[in-house]
Design a protein around this motif. Sequence first.
Motif, short mmCIF file in Angstrom:
data_model
loop_
_atom_site.label_atom_id
_atom_site.label_comp_id
_atom_site.label_asym_id
_atom_site.label_seq_id
_atom_site.Cartn_x
_atom_site.Cartn_y
_atom_site.Cartn_z
N HIS A 97 2.77 4.85 -0.78
CA HIS A 97 2.20 3.97 0.23
C HIS A 97 1.44 2.82 -0.41
N GLU A 98 0.63 3.13 -1.42
CA GLU A 98 -0.16 2.10 -2.08
C GLU A 98 0.77 1.10 -2.78
N ALA A 99 1.82 1.62 -3.45
CA ALA A 99 2.74 0.72 -4.16
C ALA A 99 3.44 -0.21 -3.16
N ASN A 102 2.33 -1.02 -0.13
CA ASN A 102 1.30 -1.92 0.41
C ASN A 102 1.01 -3.06 -0.54
N ASN A 103 0.95 -2.74 -1.84
CA ASN A 103 0.70 -3.80 -2.82
C ASN A 103 1.82 -4.82 -2.82
N ALA A 104 3.07 -4.31 -2.75
CA ALA A 104 4.19 -5.25 -2.70
C ALA A 104 4.06 -6.14 -1.46
N ARG A 105 3.66 -5.51 -0.37
CA ARG A 105 3.53 -6.24 0.89
C ARG A 105 2.42 -7.29 0.82
N LYS A 106 1.30 -6.89 0.19
CA LYS A 106 0.14 -7.80 0.17
C LYS A 106 0.27 -8.88 -0.90
N HIS A 107 0.79 -8.49 -2.08
CA HIS A 107 0.66 -9.40 -3.22
C HIS A 107 1.98 -9.98 -3.75
N ALA A 108 3.12 -9.33 -3.48
CA ALA A 108 4.33 -9.70 -4.22
C ALA A 108 5.07 -10.93 -3.67
N ARG A 139 9.85 -0.54 -6.79
CA ARG A 139 10.02 -1.78 -7.56
C ARG A 139 10.19 -2.97 -6.63
N ASP A 140 9.49 -4.06 -6.96
CA ASP A 140 9.73 -5.29 -6.21
C ASP A 140 10.11 -6.40 -7.18
N TRP A 141 10.72 -7.46 -6.64
CA TRP A 141 11.14 -8.58 -7.49
C TRP A 141 10.33 -9.82 -7.09
N GLY A 163 -9.19 -7.16 -8.75
CA GLY A 163 -8.52 -6.47 -7.65
C GLY A 163 -9.31 -5.27 -7.18
N GLY A 164 -8.61 -4.37 -6.50
CA GLY A 164 -9.31 -3.25 -5.88
C GLY A 164 -9.14 -1.96 -6.65
N THR A 165 -9.01 -0.87 -5.87
CA THR A 165 -8.97 0.44 -6.51
C THR A 165 -7.59 1.08 -6.43
N GLY A 166 -6.64 0.36 -5.83
CA GLY A 166 -5.31 0.93 -5.58
C GLY A 166 -4.58 1.40 -6.84
N LEU A 167 -4.53 0.53 -7.87
CA LEU A 167 -3.79 0.88 -9.09
C LEU A 167 -4.42 2.09 -9.77
N LEU A 168 -5.75 2.09 -9.81
CA LEU A 168 -6.48 3.19 -10.44
C LEU A 168 -6.23 4.49 -9.69
N1 LIG Z 1 3.31 -5.44 -6.44
C1 LIG Z 1 2.41 -6.36 -6.84
N2 LIG Z 1 2.78 -7.67 -6.97
C2 LIG Z 1 1.91 -8.61 -7.38
N3 LIG Z 1 0.61 -8.35 -7.71
C3 LIG Z 1 0.18 -7.09 -7.60
C4 LIG Z 1 1.04 -6.02 -7.17
N4 LIG Z 1 0.34 -4.86 -7.18
C5 LIG Z 1 -0.90 -5.19 -7.59
N5 LIG Z 1 -1.01 -6.52 -7.84
C6 LIG Z 1 -2.20 -7.23 -8.36
O1 LIG Z 1 -3.09 -6.28 -8.93
C7 LIG Z 1 -4.36 -6.32 -8.28
C8 LIG Z 1 -4.93 -4.92 -8.20
O2 LIG Z 1 -4.19 -4.09 -7.30
P1 LIG Z 1 -4.95 -2.94 -6.51
O3 LIG Z 1 -3.97 -2.20 -5.70
O4 LIG Z 1 -5.74 -2.16 -7.52
O5 LIG Z 1 -6.00 -3.72 -5.62
P2 LIG Z 1 -5.80 -4.45 -4.20
O6 LIG Z 1 -4.43 -4.19 -3.65
O7 LIG Z 1 -6.20 -5.88 -4.41
O8 LIG Z 1 -6.91 -3.75 -3.30
P3 LIG Z 1 -6.89 -2.23 -2.70
O9 LIG Z 1 -5.65 -1.57 -3.20
O10 LIG Z 1 -8.13 -1.58 -3.25
O11 LIG Z 1 -6.90 -2.42 -1.23
C9 LIG Z 1 -4.08 -6.95 -6.94
O12 LIG Z 1 -5.22 -7.58 -6.41
C10 LIG Z 1 -2.96 -7.93 -7.26
O13 LIG Z 1 -3.52 -9.13 -7.83
#
Ligand SMILES: Nc1ncnc2c1ncn2[C@@H]1O[C@H](COP(=O)(O)OP(=O)(O)OP(=O)(O)O)[C@@H](O)[C@H]1O
Length: 258
Positions: A166-168, A170-176, A197-199, A214-219
Amino acid sequence: MPQKGQANQADKETLESKLIGLRSEVEALQREVRYKEEQMRNLIKDTLDAQEAERECISLEVHDGVTQTLASAFQHLQGLESTELEGTHAKQLLLQARTLVKQAIQESREVTNSLQPATLKDLGLVTTLRYEVEQLEGETGWKIDFKADDMRLPQNVEIGLYRIIHEAINNARKHAQTKRLRVRMTSSGNLIRVEVRDWGAGFNYSCGETSRGGGTGLLSMRRRAELLQGTCNIESTPGHGTAVSVEIPFSGQREQYG
Ligand SMILES: Nc1ncnc2c1ncn2[C@@H]1O[C@H](COP(=O)(O)OP(=O)(O)OP(=O)(O)O)[C@@H](O)[C@H]1O
Ligand SMILES: [Mg+2]
């Protein structure tokens, strides 16, 4: 007066006994570090377990409370619709109220589901993910390449993997900033493998740190994998995308749970 050879021998013995003392101090320190690490792991595990229990509890409260109340309010409003109402204004108000209540029911279901999907316990991780991926495709217009071997795993493994995936996603959705995503979940031998995996945009990631903070998601993805005695490897290249790969050892019977 001691001979030169005797003095050297005495120095050597003193040094050796110092060395033995130092070695045992280092060993004691190493034991202390291992103990602290174990304590830390237990603490993280307890925190995550408590978080899951709390989520389940809130989810049930919302489901049995607000959602039920809204559902019966909706039924009352539907009942009113079939009675004669004076004036079009009253009818309009009724319709608006009905629309809002319907929306509130949908929102409270989403809250319940995001806290802990009921399907996860009943139908398992793979079915839940397949359903959620379809929903996401519908909502975002993304093309998600989803493939998973059929399997049921112990509840703690399914919950842990669900949160990581879910976090992976969500990250693709928010940041990729991409519409192309691949999700794989396979089981071979004693290993469960997951890859998201995202491109898309990608980012600089080294030694567990991101250049942008960034946040705590990756950790939390890495910690969850460690708690399942597995690993979570994150690889990202700016401009080329991100891959989250998880490996969890599992040798139990897969069909037994459910
Ligand atoms: N799939 C991705 N594509 C591009 N950047 C990413 C991706 N995943 C993570 N990142 C980058 O790594 C940072 C850290 O990710 P992380 O999940 O720890 O925090 P977050 O998503 O910003 O906040 P949270 O997960 O705590 O809501 C993100 O802010 C973003 O800059
Ligand atoms: Mg995140």
